[in-house]
Structure formats: C-alpha cells, structure tokens
Design a protein around this motif. Structure first.
Motif, PDB file in Angstrom:
ATOM      1  N   SER A  52       0.809  -1.167   0.101  1.00  0.00           N
ATOM      2  CA  SER A  52       0.090   0.144  -0.003  1.00  0.00           C
ATOM      3  C   SER A  52       0.840   1.374  -0.038  1.00  0.00           C
ATOM      4  CB  SER A  52      -1.113  -0.051   1.343  1.00  0.00           C
ATOM      5  OG  SER A  52      -1.999  -0.893   1.027  1.00  0.00           O
ATOM      6  N   GLY A  53       0.716   2.151  -0.932  1.00  0.00           N
ATOM      7  CA  GLY A  53       1.225   3.360  -0.955  1.00  0.00           C
ATOM      8  C   GLY A  53       0.674   4.440   0.026  1.00  0.00           C
ATOM      9  N   PRO A  54       1.376   5.562   0.182  1.00  0.00           N
ATOM     10  CA  PRO A  54       1.051   6.492   1.452  1.00  0.00           C
ATOM     11  C   PRO A  54      -0.480   7.233   1.047  1.00  0.00           C
ATOM     12  CG  PRO A  54       2.483   7.381  -0.203  1.00  0.00           C
ATOM     13  CD  PRO A  54       2.252   6.000  -0.665  1.00  0.00           C
ATOM     14  N   ASP A  55      -0.930   7.155  -0.311  1.00  0.00           N
ATOM     15  CA  ASP A  55      -2.199   8.041  -0.401  1.00  0.00           C
ATOM     16  C   ASP A  55      -3.463   7.024  -0.674  1.00  0.00           C
ATOM     17  OD1 ASP A  55      -3.969  10.040  -1.295  1.00  0.00           O
ATOM     18  OD2 ASP A  55      -3.372   9.961  -3.514  1.00  0.00           O
ATOM     19  N   ASN A  56      -4.455   7.005   0.105  1.00  0.00           N
ATOM     20  CA  ASN A  56      -5.649   6.337  -0.053  1.00  0.00           C
ATOM     21  C   ASN A  56      -6.929   6.951   0.111  1.00  0.00           C
ATOM     22  OD1 ASN A  56      -7.534   4.280   0.565  1.00  0.00           O
ATOM     23  ND2 ASN A  56      -6.660   3.518   2.229  1.00  0.00           N
ATOM     24  N   PHE A  57      -7.788   6.955  -1.045  1.00  0.00           N
ATOM     25  CA  PHE A  57      -8.949   7.821  -0.925  1.00  0.00           C
ATOM     26  C   PHE A  57      -9.858   7.456   0.092  1.00  0.00           C
ATOM     27  CE2 PHE A  57     -10.389   3.558  -2.660  1.00  0.00           C
ATOM     28  CZ  PHE A  57     -11.785   3.510  -2.086  1.00  0.00           C
ATOM     29  N   ARG A  58      -9.682   6.552   0.715  1.00  0.00           N
ATOM     30  CA  ARG A  58     -10.606   6.382   1.838  1.00  0.00           C
ATOM     31  C   ARG A  58     -10.332   7.488   3.132  1.00  0.00           C
ATOM     32  NH1 ARG A  58      -9.319   1.339  -0.217  1.00  0.00           N
ATOM     33  NH2 ARG A  58     -11.006   0.007  -0.557  1.00  0.00           N
ATOM     34  N   GLY A  96      -3.371   5.626  -4.560  1.00  0.00           N
ATOM     35  CA  GLY A  96      -4.621   6.322  -4.540  1.00  0.00           C
ATOM     36  C   GLY A  96      -5.557   5.197  -3.603  1.00  0.00           C
ATOM     37  N   CYS A  97      -5.189   4.164  -3.560  1.00  0.00           N
ATOM     38  CA  CYS A  97      -5.871   2.943  -3.280  1.00  0.00           C
ATOM     39  C   CYS A  97      -4.978   2.135  -2.353  1.00  0.00           C
ATOM     40  CB  CYS A  97      -6.584   2.284  -4.060  1.00  0.00           C
ATOM     41  SG  CYS A  97      -5.378   1.426  -5.379  1.00  0.00           S
ATOM     42  N   GLU A  98      -5.506   1.153  -1.758  1.00  0.00           N
ATOM     43  CA  GLU A  98      -4.750   0.145  -1.033  1.00  0.00           C
ATOM     44  C   GLU A  98      -4.417  -0.962  -1.630  1.00  0.00           C
ATOM     45  OE1 GLU A  98      -6.765  -1.023   2.335  1.00  0.00           O
ATOM     46  OE2 GLU A  98      -7.157   0.920   3.235  1.00  0.00           O
ATOM     47  N   ALA A  99      -3.338  -1.670  -1.301  1.00  0.00           N
ATOM     48  CA  ALA A  99      -2.998  -3.117  -1.923  1.00  0.00           C
ATOM     49  C   ALA A  99      -3.889  -3.925  -2.026  1.00  0.00           C
ATOM     50  CB  ALA A  99      -1.835  -3.524  -1.134  1.00  0.00           C
ATOM     51  N   ASP A 100      -4.856  -4.043  -1.147  1.00  0.00           N
ATOM     52  CA  ASP A 100      -6.232  -4.747  -1.224  1.00  0.00           C
ATOM     53  C   ASP A 100      -6.729  -4.665  -2.527  1.00  0.00           C
ATOM     54  OD1 ASP A 100      -5.590  -5.910   1.261  1.00  0.00           O
ATOM     55  OD2 ASP A 100      -7.438  -5.185   2.239  1.00  0.00           O
ATOM     56  N   ASP A 101      -7.194  -3.253  -2.668  1.00  0.00           N
ATOM     57  CA  ASP A 101      -7.855  -2.977  -4.037  1.00  0.00           C
ATOM     58  C   ASP A 101      -7.176  -3.562  -5.455  1.00  0.00           C
ATOM     59  OD1 ASP A 101      -9.987  -1.444  -2.821  1.00  0.00           O
ATOM     60  OD2 ASP A 101      -8.294  -0.102  -2.272  1.00  0.00           O
ATOM     61  N   MET A 102      -5.891  -3.372  -5.527  1.00  0.00           N
ATOM     62  CA  MET A 102      -5.035  -3.690  -6.560  1.00  0.00           C
ATOM     63  C   MET A 102      -4.759  -5.135  -6.583  1.00  0.00           C
ATOM     64  SD  MET A 102      -4.490  -0.828  -8.116  1.00  0.00           S
ATOM     65  CE  MET A 102      -3.911  -1.901  -9.568  1.00  0.00           C
ATOM     66  N   LEU A 103      -5.014  -5.823  -5.639  1.00  0.00           N
ATOM     67  CA  LEU A 103      -5.195  -7.353  -5.534  1.00  0.00           C
ATOM     68  C   LEU A 103      -6.174  -7.802  -6.219  1.00  0.00           C
ATOM     69  CD1 LEU A 103      -3.512  -8.338  -2.154  1.00  0.00           C
ATOM     70  CD2 LEU A 103      -2.682  -8.756  -4.393  1.00  0.00           C
ATOM     71  N   GLY A 104      -7.472  -6.998  -5.844  1.00  0.00           N
ATOM     72  CA  GLY A 104      -8.805  -7.444  -6.483  1.00  0.00           C
ATOM     73  C   GLY A 104      -8.805  -7.070  -7.793  1.00  0.00           C
ATOM     74  N   VAL A 105      -8.148  -5.967  -8.253  1.00  0.00           N
ATOM     75  CA  VAL A 105      -8.410  -5.583  -9.626  1.00  0.00           C
ATOM     76  C   VAL A 105      -7.596  -6.645 -10.610  1.00  0.00           C
ATOM     77  CG1 VAL A 105      -7.417  -3.943 -11.360  1.00  0.00           C
ATOM     78  CG2 VAL A 105      -8.451  -3.076  -9.358  1.00  0.00           C
ATOM     79  N   ARG A 106      -6.467  -6.933 -10.003  1.00  0.00           N
ATOM     80  CA  ARG A 106      -5.420  -7.927 -10.877  1.00  0.00           C
ATOM     81  C   ARG A 106      -6.172  -9.390 -10.787  1.00  0.00           C
ATOM     82  NH1 ARG A 106      -3.286  -7.779 -14.290  1.00  0.00           N
ATOM     83  NH2 ARG A 106      -1.148  -8.792 -13.851  1.00  0.00           N
ATOM     84  N   HIS A 107      -6.764  -9.680  -9.711  1.00  0.00           N
ATOM     85  CA  HIS A 107      -7.253 -11.026  -9.662  1.00  0.00           C
ATOM     86  C   HIS A 107      -8.454 -11.395 -10.687  1.00  0.00           C
ATOM     87  CE1 HIS A 107      -7.817 -15.062  -8.113  1.00  0.00           C
ATOM     88  NE2 HIS A 107      -9.220 -14.848  -7.479  1.00  0.00           N
ATOM     89  N   THR A 108      -9.189 -10.044 -10.818  1.00  0.00           N
ATOM     90  CA  THR A 108     -10.372 -10.162 -11.531  1.00  0.00           C
ATOM     91  C   THR A 108      -9.838  -9.848 -13.181  1.00  0.00           C
ATOM     92  OG1 THR A 108     -11.619  -8.875 -10.076  1.00  0.00           O
ATOM     93  CG2 THR A 108     -12.245  -8.639 -12.213  1.00  0.00           C
ATOM     94  N   GLU A 109      -8.881  -9.336 -13.378  1.00  0.00           N
ATOM     95  CA  GLU A 109      -8.105  -9.330 -14.628  1.00  0.00           C
ATOM     96  C   GLU A 109      -7.603 -10.840 -15.061  1.00  0.00           C
ATOM     97  OE1 GLU A 109      -6.589  -4.698 -14.950  1.00  0.00           O
ATOM     98  OE2 GLU A 109      -5.371  -6.526 -14.417  1.00  0.00           O
ATOM     99  N   LEU A 110      -6.840 -11.243 -14.072  1.00  0.00           N
ATOM    100  CA  LEU A 110      -6.365 -12.868 -14.501  1.00  0.00           C
ATOM    101  C   LEU A 110      -7.204 -13.882 -14.474  1.00  0.00           C
ATOM    102  CD1 LEU A 110      -2.719 -11.957 -12.666  1.00  0.00           C
ATOM    103  CD2 LEU A 110      -3.310 -12.300 -15.155  1.00  0.00           C
TER     104      LEU A 110
END
Length: 233
Positions: A52-58, A96-110
């Motif tokens: 997770s990067g420092p910036d998170n929309f939440r 701009g989001c969390e690692a969780d979000d990108m894991l969800g995005v990548r899993h949906t893509e793959l």
C-alpha cells in the motif's frame, strides 16, 4: 498460475518476527522464505506482490479511517523489508488506493490464472481462488494454511455483511448495535445485490452514512471501482 500476494501483511509479519535482530537481513531473509513458501504451496510459477502506497482515497471519504491505528506498533525493520521486496521481488505499490484494491483488480483481470494470497478476511469480497498462509503466534500454529474458492455471490454477499457489521480493525462503524447474528438475519434468503441493498439500506440512518461505509469497505474489482457497480444504479 500467478500468486497475487498481500505484501502489507507479509512485510509486517517478517519485520515483527525479527524485532530482536541487530541487522535487517534477518527480516529480509524471512521475507524471501515467506514468498518462496507461498509459491511452493500454491504451485504458482510467478508472483505479484502489492504494497500500500501513502495515498488512499478512503481517508478523504472518512478522515477517521484507521484512526484507531495512529499509535500502533510498527516493526523497526519494516522499511527494510519493504525495500527488499521492492528491489528483489519487484513489488508493486498502490496509488490512491490500498494494496487490497489492486489485488482485487489484478485477480479480476487474470481470473483463474491467479490465486489471491493473504490473511485478510476483506479479500473474501473477491470471487475466485484464495490461499491463506499458515498463521503462527509465539511460535505456535494457530491456523493451518489453506486453499479455498469464493464463488461470485458469496463474494458479493460478504460485502453486504461487512457493511452491516463494520470493521473494527479499520475503525469502520457499520450499523451501530448490529453484530454478526443480526447481519445474517438481515441477509437471510437474499440472492441478489439489489435485494441486499434494499435490506441493508433500511438499517442505516441515511444514504450518506451507508455510502461512506460502503466506500471504505468495498474492495475494487476494476481500477477506480465503486460499490455501486454491484447494482443497476
């Protein structure tokens, strides 16, 4: 098969386990072994690690998001492990989001070419193949590693369930006074997101409160996703 790894949990565990070490290589070595174990147990041929990067929309949606962690313990070798994962394993950082979000995005893509590797119950909002690694406390195994599948409705339903009960770990209140049993009762017999929305909506004091909680709880399935994508809205 690609192992999509929650780097936040991984780095924290490895850094914390080496708190008494005089040099960071101990924590980094454990991170190396951790990743190799995941690859072996999932039979994945490659991996993507997300931090997770420092910036998170939440934090903009709800300034008190994770406010209960302000004084939480951070392992002294945490930055070293993050740097190690970034350099040696080409770990990715969310923006701009969390690692969780990108894991969800990548899993949906793959799709079925990937497996989500984590310890976070929130990730059960994402349909597909999951791996929970072994959990130890004080050197004792308290939960065995397991591989399991979450079906699409089960994933969506878990979002609505979390929306009701909230998430104390992230300081998300949910519906005051409603716990797991009441949430199960509210969702009993529900088979669509639209029906779940109507039932859950009745429990919140206003739509704005529901939306704030939903934005904080929902795990992305595509970049810059919204919980409203579950509905015909």
């Amino acid at each position: 098969m690609t192992a999509l790894i929650d780097g936040d949990h991984l780095e924290f565990a490895c850094a914390a386990s080496a708190e008494d070490a005089e040099e960071p290589w101990v924590a980094c070595s454990r991170a190396q072994n951790f990743v190799e174990t995941i690859l072996r147990e999932t039979q994945a041929t490659e991996c993507e690690i997300w931090l997770s990067g420092p910036d998170n929309f939440r934090y903009k949606v709800y300034p008190e998001y994770k406010g209960n962690r302000k004084d939480a313990y951070r392992p002294k070798w945490e930055k070293d492990v993050k740097d190690y994962l970034t350099i040696e394993w080409k770990a990715n950082w969310s923006e701009g989001c969390e690692a969780d979000d990108m894991l969800g995005v990548r899993h949906t893509e793959l799709g079925d070419k990937s497996i989500l590797c984590h310890l976070d119950k929130d990730m059960n909002q994402i349909a597909g193949l999951h791996y929970n690694w072994e959990l130890k406390r004080l050197g004792n195994v308290v939960r065995e590693a397991k591989i399991y599948t979450v079906d699409p409705w089960e994933a969506d339903r878990f979002f609505w369930y979390q929306l009701i009960v909230g998430d104390s770990t992230d300081n998300i209140k949910g519906v005051p006074g409603l716990g797991p049993k009441k949430a199960e009762s509210i969702l009993l017999g529900v088979t669509t997101n639209e029906e779940a929305y109507e039932r859950v909506r009745q429990e919140f004091s206003c739509d704005e409160e529901l939306d704030m909680n939903a934005q904080c709880i929902f795990i992305w399935r595509k970049f810059n996703d919204s919980w409203k994508s579950l509905l015909k809205m």
